[in-house]
Design a protein around this motif. Structure first.
Motif, PDB file in Angstrom:
ATOM      1  N   ARG A 100       6.635  37.055 -23.778  1.00 51.32           N
ATOM      2  CA  ARG A 100       6.029  35.839 -24.301  1.00 51.32           C
ATOM      3  C   ARG A 100       6.016  34.670 -23.319  1.00 51.32           C
ATOM      4  N   ASP A 101       6.194  34.933 -22.034  1.00 54.74           N
ATOM      5  CA  ASP A 101       6.120  33.889 -21.018  1.00 54.74           C
ATOM      6  C   ASP A 101       5.059  34.265 -19.992  1.00 54.74           C
ATOM      7  N   TRP A 102       4.591  33.267 -19.256  1.00 53.22           N
ATOM      8  CA  TRP A 102       3.552  33.506 -18.251  1.00 53.22           C
ATOM      9  C   TRP A 102       4.055  34.425 -17.153  1.00 53.22           C
ATOM     10  N   VAL A 103       3.200  35.283 -16.678  1.00 49.20           N
ATOM     11  CA  VAL A 103       3.460  36.064 -15.475  1.00 49.20           C
ATOM     12  C   VAL A 103       2.870  35.280 -14.312  1.00 49.20           C
ATOM     13  N   GLU A 104       3.714  35.001 -13.338  1.00 49.26           N
ATOM     14  CA  GLU A 104       3.262  34.267 -12.146  1.00 49.26           C
ATOM     15  C   GLU A 104       2.994  35.268 -11.026  1.00 49.26           C
ATOM     16  N   ASP A 105       3.522  35.028  -9.840  1.00 48.18           N
ATOM     17  CA  ASP A 105       3.311  35.910  -8.695  1.00 48.18           C
ATOM     18  C   ASP A 105       3.940  37.276  -8.962  1.00 48.18           C
ATOM     19  N   PHE A 106       3.339  38.341  -8.413  1.00 50.03           N
ATOM     20  CA  PHE A 106       3.872  39.681  -8.618  1.00 50.03           C
ATOM     21  C   PHE A 106       3.711  40.529  -7.370  1.00 50.03           C
ATOM     22  N   GLN A 107       4.484  41.620  -7.310  1.00 54.97           N
ATOM     23  CA  GLN A 107       4.455  42.549  -6.175  1.00 54.97           C
ATOM     24  C   GLN A 107       4.695  43.960  -6.692  1.00 54.97           C
ATOM     25  N   TRP A 108       3.926  44.909  -6.191  1.00 51.45           N
ATOM     26  CA  TRP A 108       4.127  46.310  -6.522  1.00 51.45           C
ATOM     27  C   TRP A 108       5.414  46.821  -5.896  1.00 51.45           C
ATOM     28  N   ALA A 109       6.118  47.710  -6.585  1.00 49.61           N
ATOM     29  CA  ALA A 109       7.228  48.456  -5.994  1.00 49.61           C
ATOM     30  C   ALA A 109       6.630  49.459  -5.015  1.00 49.61           C
ATOM     31  N   GLY A 110       7.397  49.851  -4.020  1.00 52.87           N
ATOM     32  CA  GLY A 110       6.904  50.773  -2.997  1.00 52.87           C
ATOM     33  C   GLY A 110       6.438  52.112  -3.539  1.00 52.87           C
ATOM     34  N   ASP A 111       7.013  52.559  -4.662  1.00 55.76           N
ATOM     35  CA  ASP A 111       6.630  53.847  -5.240  1.00 55.76           C
ATOM     36  C   ASP A 111       5.441  53.749  -6.206  1.00 55.76           C
ATOM     37  N   SER A 112       4.897  52.559  -6.409  1.00 55.70           N
ATOM     38  CA  SER A 112       3.739  52.311  -7.285  1.00 55.70           C
ATOM     39  C   SER A 112       4.004  52.623  -8.758  1.00 55.70           C
ATOM     40  N   LYS A 113       5.277  52.729  -9.156  1.00 54.57           N
ATOM     41  CA  LYS A 113       5.606  53.035 -10.549  1.00 54.57           C
ATOM     42  C   LYS A 113       6.002  51.798 -11.345  1.00 54.57           C
TER      43      LYS A 113
END
Length: 176
Positions: A100-113
């Motif tokens: 229920r909070d905003w998602v700001e900056d994000f990054q994929w994990a190296g395994d793409s999971k």
């Protein structure tokens, strides 16, 4: 954030564009895919959502494109959710609907999971992680004032910038 990304195999580009008749008064940004070989025709992959879609990032394995999305057209303060587009099935799904909070900056994990993301929660800004399959976000870094971060390819360490009103920005490293 950045409004475009190249696929890991360099065969495709995803970019954000608003094609509404009055783009200045619209929040309907969409993700467009353009093949970089063969026919250069762009294809809108988020046309079904009449609100914001943006900040696209390909997963390292190239299977998905993660992006931030909103549901209410014209409402700039709507909740920013994290979604993924599956390049094989051509389907999108929201990963953080229960969050229920905003998602700001994000990054994929190296395994793409999974995907790591910042979220402003009750005056803090910790780091969360959500698995692509389970869609259950959980907090992975207990530090409260994370301004930016990077996760190692093996997913074991995070380097992050912590800052607040009363202290200057400092770099930290943590096992996750």
């Amino acid at each position: 954030g950045v409004q475009y990304d190249f696929s890991p195999d360099s065969a495709e580009l995803v970019f954000v564009s608003n094609h509404d008749a009055q783009p200045a008064s619209s929040t309907n940004n969409d993700l467009w895919l353009v093949p970089l070989t063969g026919s250069p025709a762009a294809r809108n992959i988020t046309a079904a959502n009449p609100a914001f879609d943006g900040n696209p990032k390909y997963s390292s394995d190239g299977r998905y494109i993660a992006y931030r999305t909103q549901k209410q057209p014209g409402y700039e303060s709507d909740l920013f959710r994290l979604a993924v587009y599956d390049r094989a099935s051509h389907a999108s799904r929201v990963l953080t609907e229960s969050f229920r909070d905003w998602v700001e900056d994000f990054q994929w994990a190296g395994d793409s999971k999974s995907i790591y993301f910042l979220a402003p929660v009750q005056g803090d800004q910790p780091v969360y992680q959500v698995q692509v399959d389970s869609r259950e976000p959980h907090r992975v870094l207990l530090d409260r004032n994370v301004a930016d971060f990077a996760v190692s390819d093996d997913g074991r360490r995070m380097v992050y910038l912590r800052s607040s009103v009363g202290e200057p920005g400092e770099l930290f490293s943590a096992d996750i």
